[in-house]
Design an enzyme around this catalytic site. Structure first.
Site, PDB file in Angstrom:
ATOM      1  N   ASP A   8       0.652  -0.802   0.251  1.00 57.39           N
ATOM      2  CA  ASP A   8       0.099  -0.086   0.052  1.00 57.39           C
ATOM      3  C   ASP A   8       0.736   1.410   0.031  1.00 57.39           C
ATOM      4  O   ASP A   8       2.592   1.239   0.690  1.00 57.39           O
ATOM      5  CB  ASP A   8      -0.670   0.088   1.202  1.00 57.39           C
ATOM      6  CG  ASP A   8      -1.937   1.227   1.497  1.00 57.39           C
ATOM      7  OD1 ASP A   8      -2.376   1.392   0.660  1.00 57.39           O
ATOM      8  OD2 ASP A   8      -1.636   1.993   2.625  1.00 57.39           O
ATOM      9  N   LEU A   9      -0.168   2.465  -0.836  1.00 60.67           N
ATOM     10  CA  LEU A   9       1.021   3.676  -0.480  1.00 60.67           C
ATOM     11  C   LEU A   9       0.945   4.565   0.594  1.00 60.67           C
ATOM     12  O   LEU A   9       1.832   4.465   1.792  1.00 60.67           O
ATOM     13  CB  LEU A   9       1.056   4.631  -1.932  1.00 60.67           C
ATOM     14  CG  LEU A   9       2.077   5.117  -1.885  1.00 60.67           C
ATOM     15  CD1 LEU A   9       3.054   5.039  -2.670  1.00 60.67           C
ATOM     16  CD2 LEU A   9       0.611   6.278  -3.105  1.00 60.67           C
TER      17      LEU A   9
END
Length: 215
Positions: A8-9
């Site tokens: 995920d960012l």
């Protein structure tokens, strides 16, 4: 054996937490329901922007709120955003070990690519799946499965790393291993409750999980 790592960012490898919170506060500071609180925002972080705006506003149509959020977010991005500790070091090591990597995020594609390029992570990510690229965003398995398909890897040898419940749910639904990060604003227990296979106390814990670091 883990051969692929998906990240995920926001809130996982890139610290956008305060930018996101301040962006929502800016949009709603003069709203009919009054200003938002950090405590009200944090549980919904990791879901799509539209879903969060609908939740906070109580409105179905948030088309007028989206540009307000994005304008503030973009204006303050560079001053408020940075990678979490050891992210670049670990990503470079994983690449050197022949590990395939990708991004699975609820951000839109332009801002995702901008962030990856700014922090020199883009060259290492062979798949980038954003909310722009799927019909069903996390917690649905589609984003993770799409990254797996793009990378040509196997779910059983893939690890998804995230900071929110939807990351863990998407990973588990897709049949991949899931790691939560202890620096999640939502707390470790939320990630454990959703079935995280690992909890990273430090990004360098991936050395141990993926394989011993070669000095």
């Amino acid at each position: 054996m883990i051969e692929t790592v998906l990240f995920d960012l926001d809130g996982t490898i890139i610290d956008t937490n305060e930018l996101i919170i301040s962006s929502f506060m800016h949009v709603f500071e003069k709203g009919p329901k009054g200003p938002l609180s950090r405590e009200g925002i944090i549980p919904h972080m990791g879901t799509t922007l539209e879903y969060q705006l609908q939740t906070f506003s109580g409105q179905e149509d948030v088309s007028q709120l989206v540009p307000l959020y994005r304008a503030y977010n973009q204006e303050h991005h560079d001053e408020m955003v940075r990678p979490f500790p050891h992210v670049n070091e670990v990503v470079q090591w994983l690449h050197g070990q022949g590990i395939s990597m990708g991004i699975v995020t609820t951000k839109i594609r332009p801002s995702t690519l901008m962030t990856l390029e700014k922090f020199d992570l883009a060259p290492y990510m062979s798949a980038v799946v954003t909310v722009s690229d799927v019909e069903h965003p996390k917690p649905h398995p589609e984003p993770v499965l799409k990254a797996v398909e793009q990378l040509g890897c196997k779910p059983e040898t893939t690890l998804m790393v995230g900071d929110s419940a939807v990351d863990i749910q998407s990973a588990k639904a897709a049949g991949v291993l899931a790691a939560g990060v202890s620096w999640s604003l939502k707390g470790e227990q939320v990630l454990r409750d959703k079935g995280a296979d690992f909890i990273l106390k430090d990004m360098r814990d991936l050395y141990r999980i993926v394989g011993q670091k070669q000095e």
